[in-house]
Design a protein around this motif. Sequence first.
Motif, short mmCIF file in Angstrom:
data_model
loop_
_atom_site.label_atom_id
_atom_site.label_comp_id
_atom_site.label_asym_id
_atom_site.label_seq_id
_atom_site.Cartn_x
_atom_site.Cartn_y
_atom_site.Cartn_z
N GLY A 71 0.82 -1.36 -0.06
CA GLY A 71 0.05 -0.06 -0.08
C GLY A 71 0.91 1.17 0.04
N LYS A 72 0.39 2.42 0.55
CA LYS A 72 0.88 3.90 0.39
C LYS A 72 0.35 4.47 1.44
N THR A 73 1.06 5.51 1.98
CA THR A 73 0.58 6.50 2.90
C THR A 73 0.77 7.90 2.28
N VAL A 74 -0.61 8.44 2.18
CA VAL A 74 -0.72 9.99 1.52
C VAL A 74 -0.71 10.73 2.80
N TRP A 75 -0.02 12.00 2.91
CA TRP A 75 0.04 12.87 3.81
C TRP A 75 -0.24 14.25 3.34
N ALA A 76 -0.60 15.06 4.37
CA ALA A 76 -0.73 16.38 4.24
C ALA A 76 -0.31 17.04 5.35
N GLU A 77 0.19 18.36 5.33
CA GLU A 77 0.61 18.90 6.29
C GLU A 77 0.07 20.49 6.37
N TYR A 78 -0.17 21.17 7.68
CA TYR A 78 -0.95 22.34 7.81
C TYR A 78 -0.50 23.00 8.98
N THR A 79 0.09 24.29 8.73
CA THR A 79 0.75 25.03 9.96
C THR A 79 -0.64 25.84 10.61
N VAL A 80 -0.64 25.71 12.18
CA VAL A 80 -1.90 26.51 12.52
C VAL A 80 -1.12 27.16 13.87
N ALA A 81 -2.05 28.15 14.34
CA ALA A 81 -1.83 28.84 15.76
C ALA A 81 -2.84 28.19 16.63
N THR A 82 -2.20 27.77 17.74
CA THR A 82 -3.10 27.18 18.62
C THR A 82 -3.44 27.90 19.90
N SER A 83 -4.85 27.79 20.35
CA SER A 83 -5.41 28.40 21.53
C SER A 83 -4.83 27.93 22.89
N LYS A 84 -4.37 26.91 23.01
CA LYS A 84 -3.83 26.21 24.14
C LYS A 84 -2.94 25.25 24.07
N THR A 85 -2.05 24.79 25.14
CA THR A 85 -0.96 24.03 25.01
C THR A 85 -1.63 22.57 24.68
N VAL A 86 -0.95 21.67 23.73
CA VAL A 86 -1.23 20.49 23.12
C VAL A 86 -0.87 19.63 24.49
N ALA A 87 -1.68 18.48 24.35
CA ALA A 87 -1.52 17.54 25.50
C ALA A 87 -0.25 16.64 25.14
N PRO A 88 0.31 15.93 25.98
CA PRO A 88 1.62 15.26 25.67
C PRO A 88 1.25 14.04 24.81
N VAL A 89 2.08 13.38 24.39
CA VAL A 89 2.17 12.38 23.33
C VAL A 89 1.21 11.21 23.94
N ALA A 90 0.27 10.97 23.03
CA ALA A 90 -0.77 9.73 23.57
C ALA A 90 -1.14 9.08 22.43
N ARG A 91 -1.27 7.62 22.49
CA ARG A 91 -1.80 6.89 21.27
C ARG A 91 -3.23 6.27 21.56
N TYR A 92 -3.94 6.05 20.64
CA TYR A 92 -5.29 5.56 20.89
C TYR A 92 -5.63 4.43 20.07
N GLY A 93 -6.46 3.52 20.61
CA GLY A 93 -6.92 2.45 19.74
C GLY A 93 -5.98 1.37 19.54
N PRO A 94 -6.37 0.27 18.85
CA PRO A 94 -5.74 -1.12 18.71
C PRO A 94 -4.64 -0.95 17.79
N SER A 95 -4.64 -0.05 16.96
CA SER A 95 -3.60 0.12 15.88
C SER A 95 -2.47 1.27 16.33
N ALA A 96 -2.28 1.55 17.72
CA ALA A 96 -1.64 2.70 18.29
C ALA A 96 -0.01 2.35 17.71
N ALA A 97 0.40 1.07 17.25
CA ALA A 97 1.69 0.92 17.06
C ALA A 97 2.20 1.94 15.90
N PRO A 98 3.67 2.26 16.08
CA PRO A 98 3.98 3.31 15.14
C PRO A 98 3.83 2.97 13.75
N SER A 99 3.63 3.76 12.90
CA SER A 99 3.62 3.52 11.55
C SER A 99 4.85 3.99 10.73
#
Length: 180
Positions: free
Chosen positions: A152-180
């Motif tokens: 298969g393939k991975t299609v990616w897109a990036e977008y830069t934003v200004a945030t309104s609050k601090t981002v939570a620490p690194v967290a992974r969710y779900g059964p497929s939380a293994a690094p890709s």
Amino acid sequence: MNRTEQPAPATPVHSCFTLRFSSTPRGARLARRLCGERLDAWGILYGSDAHDVLSLLVSELATNAVIHGHVTGRDFRVHLLALSAPADAATLTIRVEVTDTRGDRLPEPSATPAAHAAQPAADSARTGGRGLFLVEALADRWGWAPRQDGPGKTVWAEYTVATSKTVAPVARYGPSAAPS
């Protein structure tokens, strides 16, 4: 708005979110919705222009995975990364990665803006064929790479934003939380 085959240079990851979805229209809708909730939790608030753009990027890439990357019985994966800029704590680059299991149909935008404007009215009324055109118009950068952990393939897109609050620490969710 730059298309490139190379990912962005390595930057610190603030947060990430990874889930697998069924390769169906319902899976694409669920991906958009759950990613929208995660973006809001990261400080990219519902109703903001940045949230709308990122939700649209997730939606288009997930829909393309369902339509063009579908292999019966196989899911697609969405991976969101919040990458920090070392010099500016108030901005984040959000990277949306959608991985499917079909490597023979590679992404290319359907046409340039001039070509879309020149299409006959009947062609412009159709509902398909504009997904990557939107991704190219909205994202700061986008591209694709062969999938590292299978076909298969991975299609990616990036977008830069200004945030309104601090981002939570690194967290992974779900059964497929293994690094890709």
